[in-house]
Design an enzyme around this catalytic site. Sequence first.
Site: not given
Length: 806
Positions: A389, A461
């Site tokens: 991320e 995710e």
Amino acid sequence: MKRIHLNDGWKFCETFEAGMEAYGYDDREFAEVRLPHTVKELPFHYFDEQEYQMVSCYRKHFFVPQEWKDKRLLLTVDGAAHDACLYINGELVARHSCGYTAFTAELSEYVQYGAENVIAIRLDSRESLNVPPFGYVVDYMTYGGLTREVYLDVKEKAYIEDVFYKSEALGSYHKYRLTTRIKLCGVQEASEFFIRQVLRDGAEERLLGEHSCEQLKSGENGYRECAYEQDKLTSWSTEEPKLYTLVTELVKDGKIVDCMETRIGFREAVFKADGFYLNGEKLRLRGLNRHQSYPYVGYAMPTSMQRQDADILKYELGCNAVRTSHYPQSHHFIDRCDEIGLLVFTEMPGWQHIGDEAWKEQAVTNVEEMIRQYRNHTSIILWGVRINESGDDEAFYRETNRVAHALDDSRPTGGVRAHKKSQLLEDVYTYNDFVHNGTNRGCEPKKRVTPDMKKAYLVSEYNGHMYPTKAYDGEEHRVEHALRHAAVLNAVAGEPDIAGSFGWCMFDYNTHKDFGSGDRICYHGVMDMFRNPKLAALIYACQQEESPVLELSSTMDIGEHPACNRGDTYIFSNADSVRMYKNDRFIKEYKTGDSSYKNLKHGPILIDDFIGDAVHKSGDFKEKQADLIKKILNHVALHGYKFPPRMIGWALQCIVLYHMNPNTAVGLYNKYVGDWGATSTVYRFEAVKDGKVVKTIVKEPMHRLHIDATPSHTTLVEGATYDVAQIRLVMRDENDNQLYFYNDPVRVEVTGPVELIGPEVISFEGGMTGVYIRTTGAAGEATVTLSSQNAKQITIQFRVEADQNK
């Protein structure tokens, strides 16, 4: 070669001071510990993460025989979290700054032969270190300690340092080109050494080739390359994970000087623009993210527990893949993935933050170590070479990709990001898609996310923080959690160009104060921290065919719901059909095709009938009148007295066409639906597969309860280190239904050569909890006794054995 495991008899101190590295330092007051070890055993929840952040000291006394003087002594520390300085007899030998990869140091020039020696490790587990994943907040505990094993290899002066293999299918998936790269130490180019390689399959062996080291000139980074074409091979797959052993021998004068055995599989794993292909067949990846943490001890768990997590993912959760978020994990876990056919996406350590140049240099080193140490695992199909991320950083990520491709050109790279259309330097665009909020689409189409439609796309995710769910949350919350997982899986399966998805996450985990529910736990898992399944776990379990699954989304207790309106109730099953009975009266048989989740093989099925043919068979109503009454009563059973226009229309037809009195409605409801104000109902469901009932569940008010205890294994083995067994506990009623609001304590007592990890009194949470026991070094019989209010005390028998090959 001789390998000596050095996991017992370590001395540990929670502080480090100058002189502790010295040979003669008095460590008699240190605690004696065994590896894997955590610097601090922690409570289950509500603790301060500062407790494990310290600079500690580990010391190990060991004897080096005189006959080793002409050998090479190589010490490997498989995991030291997070900055380790290794001393031998007071001299600094190595420093390593990653808690998720191993390091090896040669001790030959530092030890005293025919004498006792001392290993000392200064270990810094503070999160102020300028190495990944540190530098800002991190949404998981990082713990500290020698969290994996330590061993010493005793080798000749000339030895095999590394063997790397890759395979390429040649026309069919039974014939492959096997390429091996071999790195030798202490071998001159024009020497009399030979390399001999054999492919072993059980008792059968194939000689691949014999090569003189003079013929095999060392190439880039000192590796020598051999290539062989082999046929009549069985490909490794998720269904048949066939493994062979590649035996590499270093030979001189007809004698084997060194030997390295590498477990390998032959397979072709390819990411294309339209998805993932294994051995030429398209395979949708269906997986979960896994942290390597456990209650109380963090990262410090031995082989058995690591392997168990892989088994849970494959056999209980029905996954075919796992992402090792957010760092390389224990080889014992990946070994088991190799063995059972669980595909792996592994990645470099980190979480969102990118540091300064020194930090980046360490991150690149981490990528190099990850790939060198893990590239022989057949199950690994993708290298993660971006910090999870993180934002774009072209120079940094060009270097991580370059290193990955240079060290392993047989696997693609990916990089997990949480923003769309970011710079794509990797081979696969891996994206955390959190678009689903329970009411909208399950995932973004590929074209809205990736900047390059010609490259593969993967959802790394989903869900997780979007809907945290505790085991003891109300039923409607737990059901919503499950349906969100079903919605995303269904949506991904409906997108032909998404390679697959990894849900967040396998189980709940401890996290920092900046995250979670205030108790230092992120309740993002489809299981709790003890690996007990929540309702959402059933969505995944239903996708496998090996074990029958049958459960309801509801306990059928109407008082759990507002205004006693139970709302939507779902069947979770992987059977061909499910028969529903009410008070032993057949209501309806539901088929797989009745699910609205059309892209899932076995999606949740909504129960839409609580009446069956009872109204029609009563003889009190005409056929069409009975149809209307049944529709009205089923609507009220599901949604209460909320009257949409169509229901009002049905009611008006009953009044106008059939002259029914509205005052009879309540009586009809009590007669045919029951529940509120009437005797409690007994529901029975039967799962049918291939014409046979394979599982039955009964829902009725509980009368008795009992502890359901499931040990991971009852024979524990004292091998290279201690063994741990887990006992998963669920409080159930007489029909084996979980009692979700049982939160009472349970007392745990152990006898024999085992010890309890964690407190002696723990609490059920949502009717679930767990226990870990650890062997103490001796063999013999052991017991675990569990006592809880209103439930019969139970005792589980264990046996501890010594590994004769230790």
